[in-house]
Design a protein around this motif. Sequence first.
Motif, PDB file in Angstrom:
ATOM      1  N   ARG A 126       0.829  -1.205   0.000  1.00  0.00           N
ATOM      2  CA  ARG A 126       0.000   0.000   0.000  1.00  0.00           C
ATOM      3  C   ARG A 126       0.866   1.259   0.000  1.00  0.00           C
ATOM      4  NH1 ARG A 126      -4.627   1.988  -1.936  1.00  0.00           N
ATOM      5  NH2 ARG A 126      -5.386   3.731  -0.670  1.00  0.00           N
ATOM      6  N   LEU A 152       2.289   1.714  -3.436  1.00  0.00           N
ATOM      7  CA  LEU A 152       1.292   2.211  -4.374  1.00  0.00           C
ATOM      8  C   LEU A 152       1.064   3.709  -4.183  1.00  0.00           C
ATOM      9  CD1 LEU A 152      -0.948   1.659  -6.506  1.00  0.00           C
ATOM     10  CD2 LEU A 152      -2.496   1.263  -4.577  1.00  0.00           C
ATOM     11  N   SER A 171       4.360   5.817  -4.949  1.00  0.00           N
ATOM     12  CA  SER A 171       4.654   5.768  -6.384  1.00  0.00           C
ATOM     13  C   SER A 171       3.723   6.701  -7.149  1.00  0.00           C
ATOM     14  CB  SER A 171       4.511   4.341  -6.918  1.00  0.00           C
ATOM     15  OG  SER A 171       5.492   3.490  -6.375  1.00  0.00           O
TER      16      SER A 171
END
Length: 305
Positions: free
Chosen positions: A35, A38, A41
């Motif tokens: 998580r 994600l 990023s």
Amino acid sequence: MDTRTTAVEKGSRFLNEENSVATVNGRMGAEVSPRMKLVMSGVVKHLHALTKEIEPTHEEWQQAIDFLTAVGHKCTDWRQEFILLSDILGVSMLVEIINSRRPSGATENTVLGPFYLPEAPRYRNGTNICLDGKGEPLIVKGKVTDLDGNPIPGALVDVWQTNNDGFYDVQQKDVQPDWNLRGVFAAEWDGSYWYRSTKPRFYPIPDDGPVGQLLGRLGRHPNRAAHIHFIVSAPGYDPVITHIFPDDCPYLGEDTVFGVRETLISKFQEVRSSQDAKGLGLGDLEERFPYFFVNWNFVLTPSVT
């Protein structure tokens, strides 16, 4: 193989304009949670894309840093300038929409706002929460049910709003009574709740700080549409964080925090006589006229476990 493409995809030890996203994201450690990977990023990807799109000068970059610093300095125990910034950019509302997808017919969420206080006084139904006596009297009455219309006895209706001058009690600690226009009510056996208050009015968000200055530079006003806040909760059901908005407010279509949802616009009816009251099913709940009345039902959905 095109070694230039490979470098852009995989990043490099050394950042350049083309490989910047891959290079920064490539520095994350192997133990970073999926998580976290994600989220960060995505932040890097879109932040770098924005930077490349607008190509800020050094002076503009410093202005952005100075602005965010000023936002932080404006935060206090009673004021969260970063929430205001999120609000006026529509991010707070978008987060609410994403996190409260519900079936058709269920009450929709909107923004919590920065002035909620837990542990408001618990009152019997029918109590008047307007402690400063200002504004136009209002009766709020309705039911809490499930999607099938079944009552939810004991559901808690936590309510708060500004006074007629457009301020929450915490904004005027030495002016308004503590807990003015705040209270918690429990639904009766048939799901019904009701209380006395004052008709809400539009008001500006705090605009004496950097967020207010930003609104001015964007040619935007700081006004929120008139509303009453609610958190409605019951065991086994998703809590609803929501508002109701009077349909005669001039700012419904341009609420500065984008918090208005069409399903939350309500009819506030003026009651001028006992005949009006009987026609609305109010009987002799209020002896003095005129006053306003809004009937508003909340529909909860079962919690997903």
